[in-house]
Design a protein around this motif. Structure first.
Motif, PDB file in Angstrom:
ATOM      1  N   LEU A  87      12.857  -0.438   0.270  1.00  0.00           N
ATOM      2  CA  LEU A  87      11.461  -0.253   0.498  1.00  0.00           C
ATOM      3  C   LEU A  87      11.115  -0.928   1.829  1.00  0.00           C
ATOM      4  O   LEU A  87      10.332  -0.293   2.622  1.00  0.00           O
ATOM      5  CB  LEU A  87      10.746  -0.321  -0.581  1.00  0.00           C
ATOM      6  CG  LEU A  87      10.897   0.394  -1.877  1.00  0.00           C
ATOM      7  CD1 LEU A  87      10.216   0.090  -3.107  1.00  0.00           C
ATOM      8  CD2 LEU A  87      10.643   1.988  -1.548  1.00  0.00           C
ATOM      9  N   LEU A  88      11.348  -2.124   1.910  1.00  0.00           N
ATOM     10  CA  LEU A  88      10.879  -2.950   3.131  1.00  0.00           C
ATOM     11  C   LEU A  88      11.439  -2.531   4.460  1.00  0.00           C
ATOM     12  O   LEU A  88      10.829  -2.447   5.328  1.00  0.00           O
ATOM     13  CB  LEU A  88      11.446  -4.378   2.875  1.00  0.00           C
ATOM     14  CG  LEU A  88      10.555  -5.267   1.550  1.00  0.00           C
ATOM     15  CD1 LEU A  88      10.957  -6.577   1.540  1.00  0.00           C
ATOM     16  CD2 LEU A  88       8.968  -5.411   2.328  1.00  0.00           C
ATOM     17  N   ALA A  89      12.939  -2.255   4.322  1.00  0.00           N
ATOM     18  CA  ALA A  89      13.513  -1.826   5.480  1.00  0.00           C
ATOM     19  C   ALA A  89      12.928  -0.517   5.999  1.00  0.00           C
ATOM     20  O   ALA A  89      12.858   0.044   7.166  1.00  0.00           O
ATOM     21  CB  ALA A  89      15.135  -1.185   5.328  1.00  0.00           C
ATOM     22  N   ARG A  90      12.461   0.642   5.007  1.00  0.00           N
ATOM     23  CA  ARG A  90      12.122   1.755   5.252  1.00  0.00           C
ATOM     24  C   ARG A  90      10.453   1.950   5.442  1.00  0.00           C
ATOM     25  O   ARG A  90      10.054   2.634   6.258  1.00  0.00           O
ATOM     26  CB  ARG A  90      12.468   2.959   4.463  1.00  0.00           C
ATOM     27  CG  ARG A  90      14.202   2.739   4.496  1.00  0.00           C
ATOM     28  CD  ARG A  90      14.472   4.311   3.844  1.00  0.00           C
ATOM     29  NE  ARG A  90      15.941   4.485   3.827  1.00  0.00           N
ATOM     30  CZ  ARG A  90      16.637   5.599   3.514  1.00  0.00           C
ATOM     31  NH1 ARG A  90      15.885   6.315   2.588  1.00  0.00           N
ATOM     32  NH2 ARG A  90      17.938   5.913   3.746  1.00  0.00           N
ATOM     33  N   HIS A  91       9.813   0.994   4.687  1.00  0.00           N
ATOM     34  CA  HIS A  91       8.382   1.289   4.873  1.00  0.00           C
ATOM     35  C   HIS A  91       7.594  -0.040   4.941  1.00  0.00           C
ATOM     36  O   HIS A  91       6.292  -0.166   4.831  1.00  0.00           O
ATOM     37  CB  HIS A  91       8.096   1.918   3.337  1.00  0.00           C
ATOM     38  CG  HIS A  91       8.666   3.033   3.035  1.00  0.00           C
ATOM     39  ND1 HIS A  91       8.377   4.310   3.548  1.00  0.00           N
ATOM     40  CD2 HIS A  91       9.759   3.231   2.085  1.00  0.00           C
ATOM     41  CE1 HIS A  91       9.113   5.345   3.137  1.00  0.00           C
ATOM     42  NE2 HIS A  91      10.017   4.422   2.087  1.00  0.00           N
ATOM     43  N   GLY A  92       8.237  -1.173   5.199  1.00  0.00           N
ATOM     44  CA  GLY A  92       7.706  -2.345   5.568  1.00  0.00           C
ATOM     45  C   GLY A  92       7.194  -2.674   6.561  1.00  0.00           C
ATOM     46  O   GLY A  92       6.004  -3.793   6.803  1.00  0.00           O
ATOM     47  N   VAL A 107      14.650   3.702 -10.097  1.00  0.00           N
ATOM     48  CA  VAL A 107      13.442   4.588  -9.535  1.00  0.00           C
ATOM     49  C   VAL A 107      14.206   5.826  -8.946  1.00  0.00           C
ATOM     50  O   VAL A 107      15.488   6.013  -8.758  1.00  0.00           O
ATOM     51  CB  VAL A 107      13.013   3.750  -8.256  1.00  0.00           C
ATOM     52  CG1 VAL A 107      12.428   2.496  -8.656  1.00  0.00           C
ATOM     53  CG2 VAL A 107      14.144   3.540  -7.091  1.00  0.00           C
ATOM     54  N   LEU A 108      13.314   6.788  -8.672  1.00  0.00           N
ATOM     55  CA  LEU A 108      13.712   8.024  -8.271  1.00  0.00           C
ATOM     56  C   LEU A 108      13.122   8.018  -6.869  1.00  0.00           C
ATOM     57  O   LEU A 108      11.590   8.126  -6.673  1.00  0.00           O
ATOM     58  CB  LEU A 108      13.025   9.314  -8.756  1.00  0.00           C
ATOM     59  CG  LEU A 108      13.624  10.854  -8.577  1.00  0.00           C
ATOM     60  CD1 LEU A 108      14.840  10.815  -8.579  1.00  0.00           C
ATOM     61  CD2 LEU A 108      12.865  11.548  -9.433  1.00  0.00           C
ATOM     62  N   TYR A 109      14.046   7.858  -5.839  1.00  0.00           N
ATOM     63  CA  TYR A 109      13.343   7.866  -4.534  1.00  0.00           C
ATOM     64  C   TYR A 109      13.873   9.115  -3.698  1.00  0.00           C
ATOM     65  O   TYR A 109      15.108   9.312  -3.288  1.00  0.00           O
ATOM     66  CB  TYR A 109      13.961   6.653  -3.689  1.00  0.00           C
ATOM     67  CG  TYR A 109      13.546   6.323  -2.420  1.00  0.00           C
ATOM     68  CD1 TYR A 109      12.216   6.038  -1.802  1.00  0.00           C
ATOM     69  CD2 TYR A 109      14.424   7.003  -1.406  1.00  0.00           C
ATOM     70  CE1 TYR A 109      12.059   5.809  -0.659  1.00  0.00           C
ATOM     71  CE2 TYR A 109      13.957   6.605   0.123  1.00  0.00           C
ATOM     72  CZ  TYR A 109      12.912   6.015   0.228  1.00  0.00           C
ATOM     73  OH  TYR A 109      12.437   5.811   1.670  1.00  0.00           O
ATOM     74  N   GLY A 125       0.847  -1.307  -0.141  1.00  0.00           N
ATOM     75  CA  GLY A 125      -0.121  -0.012  -0.075  1.00  0.00           C
ATOM     76  C   GLY A 125       0.809   1.296  -0.092  1.00  0.00           C
ATOM     77  O   GLY A 125       0.473   2.431   0.524  1.00  0.00           O
ATOM     78  N   LEU A 126       2.017   1.101  -0.644  1.00  0.00           N
ATOM     79  CA  LEU A 126       2.935   2.330  -0.804  1.00  0.00           C
ATOM     80  C   LEU A 126       2.811   3.307  -1.993  1.00  0.00           C
ATOM     81  O   LEU A 126       2.765   2.598  -2.980  1.00  0.00           O
ATOM     82  CB  LEU A 126       4.397   1.807  -0.699  1.00  0.00           C
ATOM     83  CG  LEU A 126       5.434   2.770  -0.674  1.00  0.00           C
ATOM     84  CD1 LEU A 126       5.480   3.681   0.705  1.00  0.00           C
ATOM     85  CD2 LEU A 126       6.706   1.951  -1.073  1.00  0.00           C
ATOM     86  N   PRO A 127       2.527   4.500  -1.773  1.00  0.00           N
ATOM     87  CA  PRO A 127       2.027   5.266  -2.670  1.00  0.00           C
ATOM     88  C   PRO A 127       3.343   5.262  -3.949  1.00  0.00           C
ATOM     89  O   PRO A 127       4.562   5.435  -3.459  1.00  0.00           O
ATOM     90  CB  PRO A 127       1.973   6.611  -2.240  1.00  0.00           C
ATOM     91  CG  PRO A 127       1.769   6.353  -0.846  1.00  0.00           C
ATOM     92  CD  PRO A 127       2.486   5.134  -0.582  1.00  0.00           C
ATOM     93  N   TYR A 128       2.955   5.306  -5.128  1.00  0.00           N
ATOM     94  CA  TYR A 128       4.321   5.478  -6.268  1.00  0.00           C
ATOM     95  C   TYR A 128       3.656   6.230  -7.460  1.00  0.00           C
ATOM     96  O   TYR A 128       2.555   6.372  -7.356  1.00  0.00           O
ATOM     97  CB  TYR A 128       4.757   4.106  -6.479  1.00  0.00           C
ATOM     98  CG  TYR A 128       3.871   3.107  -7.148  1.00  0.00           C
ATOM     99  CD1 TYR A 128       3.878   2.998  -8.734  1.00  0.00           C
ATOM    100  CD2 TYR A 128       2.886   2.373  -6.302  1.00  0.00           C
ATOM    101  CE1 TYR A 128       2.400   2.382  -9.047  1.00  0.00           C
ATOM    102  CE2 TYR A 128       1.947   1.573  -6.904  1.00  0.00           C
ATOM    103  CZ  TYR A 128       1.928   1.586  -8.113  1.00  0.00           C
ATOM    104  OH  TYR A 128       0.890   0.817  -8.865  1.00  0.00           O
ATOM    105  N   THR A 129       4.552   6.924  -8.151  1.00  0.00           N
ATOM    106  CA  THR A 129       4.227   7.282  -9.595  1.00  0.00           C
ATOM    107  C   THR A 129       4.996   6.269 -10.398  1.00  0.00           C
ATOM    108  O   THR A 129       6.141   5.893 -10.379  1.00  0.00           O
ATOM    109  CB  THR A 129       4.712   8.556  -9.590  1.00  0.00           C
ATOM    110  OG1 THR A 129       4.062   9.305  -8.706  1.00  0.00           O
ATOM    111  CG2 THR A 129       4.355   8.973 -11.180  1.00  0.00           C
TER     112      THR A 129
END
Length: 263
Positions: free
Chosen positions: A121-126, A104-106, A72-76
């Motif tokens: 992404l898992l480490a920061r948002h998981g 990717v542009l993070y 459920g992580l927002p992305y473009t």
């Protein structure tokens, strides 16, 4: 094609809005302001994704889209539908020294390598999702398959495919051939439901791509690997995978490698 996704726990309203967005993507339309308004809002942070995924249809970049849909992580999502050259030109403009998908542009950082992107992404948002706990007996296997997917599986499948397209061989490599890497995965799934062990994880997201390459190019016959076949059918039924297909692969795999002749 540019899609901005704001994802939330499933509700009747959000499911309807996401369906409308998927239909628009399938028709090649940009999301309209009214459609964006139909998506439920929760916070300013979610309304402004910090992740932009530069994508090629049917390539490794769909791993990142799938993970974001699971979390459920927002992305473009940035790509030119049906135009691999056009999509690659977008990537090259951002990252001329290493134009690969995914890029990717993070925030303001440009990152490549799908496995590294997923782990970041898992480490920061998981919040502990989609990977076993570090002290779990499943964790070493999870890490193994996260890296095996590219280091052994994809590398050998693509290497063997290229050699076979140039010169057909009757004897496999005395060291290891692509089918050995597939048999190893098949054996593991005969004892575990997922590549992360007991639960679905990012390792499963990583492992699907090389299996699909192996079967679509006829490097391997999936009917000879029943546990892998059952696993693939199971994970492709996940709602997040289906959402990924709707936005990232609306026309299927385009520009795919031709299968090996005579197989």
């Amino acid at each position: 094609m540019k899609t901005t996704a704001r994802l939330h726990p499933p509700t009747r309203r959000s499911a309807t809005a996401l369906s409308a967005l998927a239909i628009a993507c399938a028709l090649g339309l940009a999301a309209s302001p009214s459609m964006a308004a139909a998506l439920p809002q929760t916070s300013t942070a979610e309304a402004k994704p910090i992740l932009t995924i530069y994508h090629l249809e049917g390539r490794r970049s769909e791993r990142v889209v799938w993970l974001c849909e699971e979390l459920g992580l927002p992305y473009t999502l940035e790509y030119k539908r049906g135009d691999l050259r056009g999509s690659m030109a977008q990537i090259r403009a951002l990252n001329p020294l290493m134009p690969v998908a995914p890029t990717v542009l993070y925030g303001d950082q440009v990152i490549v390598e799908s496995g590294a992107i997923l782990e970041m992404l898992l480490a920061r948002h998981g919040d502990g999702r989609l990977r076993p706990a570090v002290d779990s007996p499943d964790f070493p296997y999870y890490l193994q398959w996260m890296h095996y997917s590219e280091g052994s599986f994809a590398a050998r499948v693509i290497g063997d495919y290229r050699v076979e397209m140039i010169r057909r061989s009757t004897n496999p490599s005395p060291l290891v051939d692509a089918e050995d890497t597939i048999r190893f995965a098949e054996d593991y799934l005969s004892r575990h439901p997922y590549f992360g062990g007991a639960e679905f994880s990012a390792a499963d997201i990583m492992m699907l791509f090389p299996l699909n390459v192996a079967t679509s190019t006829k490097i391997a016959d999936i009917s000879q690997f029943p546990h892998l076949a059952a696993w693939r059918e199971k994970i492709e039924q996940r709602p997040a995978y289906q959402r990924m297909l709707a936005v990232a692969r609306p026309d299927g795999v385009i520009g795919s490698l031709p299968p090996l002749p005579g197989r």
